[in-house]
Design an enzyme around this catalytic site. Structure first.
Site, mmCIF file in Angstrom:
data_model
loop_
_atom_site.group_PDB
_atom_site.id
_atom_site.type_symbol
_atom_site.label_atom_id
_atom_site.label_comp_id
_atom_site.label_asym_id
_atom_site.label_seq_id
_atom_site.Cartn_x
_atom_site.Cartn_y
_atom_site.Cartn_z
ATOM 1 N N ASP A 94 -18.464 -28.374 -78.293
ATOM 2 C CA ASP A 94 -19.077 -27.054 -78.472
ATOM 3 C C ASP A 94 -18.992 -26.532 -79.902
ATOM 4 O O ASP A 94 -19.681 -25.581 -80.260
ATOM 5 C CB ASP A 94 -18.422 -26.047 -77.514
ATOM 6 C CG ASP A 94 -18.616 -26.449 -76.060
ATOM 7 O OD1 ASP A 94 -19.735 -26.827 -75.709
ATOM 8 O OD2 ASP A 94 -17.650 -26.392 -75.286
ATOM 9 N N HIS A 139 -8.699 -29.205 -76.442
ATOM 10 C CA HIS A 139 -9.247 -29.809 -75.220
ATOM 11 C C HIS A 139 -8.114 -30.121 -74.262
ATOM 12 O O HIS A 139 -7.007 -30.450 -74.696
ATOM 13 C CB HIS A 139 -10.008 -31.102 -75.540
ATOM 14 C CG HIS A 139 -10.951 -31.496 -74.448
ATOM 15 N ND1 HIS A 139 -10.562 -32.289 -73.392
ATOM 16 C CD2 HIS A 139 -12.244 -31.176 -74.232
ATOM 17 C CE1 HIS A 139 -11.588 -32.442 -72.582
ATOM 18 N NE2 HIS A 139 -12.624 -31.778 -73.066
ATOM 19 N N SER A 185 -16.935 -28.082 -64.393
ATOM 20 C CA SER A 185 -18.292 -28.143 -63.827
ATOM 21 C C SER A 185 -18.468 -29.366 -62.928
ATOM 22 O O SER A 185 -19.030 -29.260 -61.830
ATOM 23 C CB SER A 185 -19.351 -28.124 -64.927
ATOM 24 O OG SER A 185 -19.087 -29.091 -65.906
ATOM 25 N N HIS A 211 -15.007 -23.167 -71.041
ATOM 26 C CA HIS A 211 -15.762 -24.397 -70.746
ATOM 27 C C HIS A 211 -17.097 -24.308 -71.492
ATOM 28 O O HIS A 211 -17.124 -24.187 -72.713
ATOM 29 C CB HIS A 211 -15.899 -24.528 -69.225
ATOM 30 C CG HIS A 211 -16.417 -25.833 -68.725
ATOM 31 N ND1 HIS A 211 -16.505 -26.956 -69.512
ATOM 32 C CD2 HIS A 211 -16.895 -26.213 -67.497
ATOM 33 C CE1 HIS A 211 -17.005 -27.954 -68.788
ATOM 34 N NE2 HIS A 211 -17.256 -27.529 -67.564
ATOM 35 N N ARG A 224 -18.416 -36.611 -79.170
ATOM 36 C CA ARG A 224 -19.656 -35.841 -79.011
ATOM 37 C C ARG A 224 -19.830 -34.912 -80.206
ATOM 38 O O ARG A 224 -20.950 -34.615 -80.626
ATOM 39 C CB ARG A 224 -19.622 -35.040 -77.693
ATOM 40 C CG ARG A 224 -19.438 -35.917 -76.454
ATOM 41 C CD ARG A 224 -19.226 -35.089 -75.204
ATOM 42 N NE ARG A 224 -18.027 -34.255 -75.300
ATOM 43 C CZ ARG A 224 -17.674 -33.332 -74.410
ATOM 44 N NH1 ARG A 224 -18.438 -33.122 -73.347
ATOM 45 N NH2 ARG A 224 -16.573 -32.626 -74.556
#
Ligand code: CMX
Length: 433
Positions: free
Chosen positions: A373, A318, A242, A272, A327
């Site tokens: 995610d 990843h 992105s 993604h 995160r």
């Protein structure tokens, strides 16, 4: 007090000199070898971009302008009575490298509220979308349409000098961020039949308004969650799909709305940003197959069946990270504080204990640990936002902060045009060597 734009106007000339000096001293030096595998591997790990806003360390995870997630949670201004950082502060930090004052952050909240309205034709465009059109497609469509009023596109048509590009780009980036809640809120209410979109409250911060547009502002913990969510999803260095898509399209001097729509189209892919939707779908399917409070054995069997069907375990692995994503950890901390007994959180925690071992045993994934995610959907679901195919829209709202910061600096400092080769050319280059 100084506005963000005034501070930027001071910082840009010095940074231009800094980059000039670095290029004069090091510009002709080689930056290491490029392996043919890196070309075939989609430029994997290829050093090819500059972005100061955030840097990703494989082991430690992301740092925003040199600061870890716990550090920014500590340093950035909070809402009255809140304990999570305000994303307004993160944007200031990404753009300037400096931690803003409470007053500067409040001024940004006000500025964005004042810019938040979207043109009537964009509202109509969204209202005409069938609810079966994926929310991310609607999002990208609306952001593209905002280019109708681009300050940058207009300035370019009027012959603005190269040196002045960053100013109109800045205005568009501020408008872009400001207008996203109204777009996201309208998509949510249209698709899930949640009634009329309320007005923006100019006395409240960005995340409160985003929560209110979705119909969740009464839940203070949800508003706090959004502040944390937007902050940690904002930026992940310059090379992810992105961020890179936005940078690439912006380099053609497409205005920030067109550039960010490209980011959104990349974010909408399942490897993604769409992975947050995929994680929840996967967990729900698991629950329907093996039931709630399933044993570790049953979960293990389900994970193996996913791999044996040739699918990925969503939320794990990843391209750069080699440890648990900070995160993910920040969201886990939030869950431990606010929803420790949520059954779905318990399943997420159980999966966290099981999946890395299985991915290691399967032996393919270079990183068996969870990414951002794997945890976001369970938090949103806890507060009632359980429409999974909306999740990536919230990731998109957040990612605008990083892409916008990068676009402003790119217009102050540089066309991207990497060279591609054919397989035939690779064979010829290395023939006989
Ligand atoms: N489950 C199963 N297999 C996985 C895996 C996972 N979670 N992660 C990687 N692998 C596999 C890859 O598919 C690849 O298989 P092949 O050799 O058959 O092609 C192999 O392991 C090596 O891949 P890698 O180098 O470790 O990972 P990549 O850099 O190619 O891909 C990513 C990274 C994120 C696309 C991958 O880990 C993945 O598909 N994860 C699941 C989807 C996901 O969570 N995406 C979100 C990432 C965060 C974000 O951008 O939002």
């Amino acid at each position: 007090q100084q506005t963000l734009k005034e501070r930027l106007a001071e910082l840009i000339p010095a940074e231009i000199e800094n980059v000039k000096a670095v290029r004069a001293e090091h510009g002709k030096k080689s930056f290491g070898p490029v392996l043919v595998d890196q070309l075939y591997g989609g430029m994997r790990g290829l050093p090819a971009l500059i972005w100061d806003g955030s840097v990703l360390d494989p082991d430690e995870g992301i740092r925003f302008r040199g600061k870890t997630i716990p550090e920014i949670q500590d340093l950035l201004p909070k809402a009255p009575g809140g304990s999570e950082p305000l994303p307004e502060g993160l944007f200031w930090l990404l753009v300037t490298g400096e931690v803003p004052t409470q007053a500067q952050v409040e001024a940004l909240s006000k500025d964005w509220a004042a810019r938040a309205a979207i043109p009537e034709f964009v509202e109509e465009l969204l209202d005409r979308c069938p609810p079966t059109l994926h929310p991310m497609s609607q999002f990208s469509l609306a952001v593209t349409a905002l280019n109708h009023d681009s300050t940058f596109a207009k300035a370019y048509q009027q012959g603005v000098s190269k040196k002045e590009y960053w100013g109109p780009a800045f205005e568009d980036c501020m408008d872009l961020i400001a207008k996203l809640p109204n777009i996201a809120g309208r998509i949510y209410r249209n698709v899930y039949g949640q009634g009329k979109v309320p007005a923006i409250d100019p006395t409240k911060d960005y995340s409160w308004n985003m929560a209110n547009l979705l119909g969740f502002a009464e839940k203070n913990d949800f508003v706090e969650l959004l502040r944390l969510y937007i902050t940690i999803h904002s930026d992940h260095e310059g090379g992810n799909v992105s961020a890179h898509a936005g940078k690439l399209v912006g380099s053609a001097l497409s205005d920030p709305f067109l550039a960010f729509a490209a980011s959104l189209n990349g974010l909408a892919g399942p490897l993604h940003g769409l992975a947050n939707q995929e994680v929840l779908l996967w967990l729900r399917k698991m629950q329907s197959k093996i039931g709630e409070n399933a044993t570790d054995e049953a979960v293990k069997e389900y994970v193996w069946s996913t791999l044996k069907n040739g699918q990925v375990v969503p939320g794990y692995g990843h391209a750069v990270l080699r440890k648990t994503d900070p995160r993910y950890s920040a969201q886990r901390e939030f869950a431990l504080k606010h929803l420790p007994n949520d059954p779905l959180f318990k399943l997420v925690a159980q999966v966290f204990n099981i999946v890395p071992g299985i991915l290691l045993e399967a032996g393919k994934a270079k990183n068996p640990w969870p990414n951002v995610d794997a945890h976001s959907g369970v938090l949103l679901t806890h507060y009632g936002l359980d429409q999974m195919n909306f999740y990536t829209v919230l990731f998109g709202v957040s990612r605008a902060f990083g892409v916008a910061a990068q676009l402003i600096w790119d217009r102050a400092l540089a066309l991207e045009r990497p060279k591609s080769y054919s397989t035939d050319a690779i064979k010829k280059i290395f023939a006989g060597k």
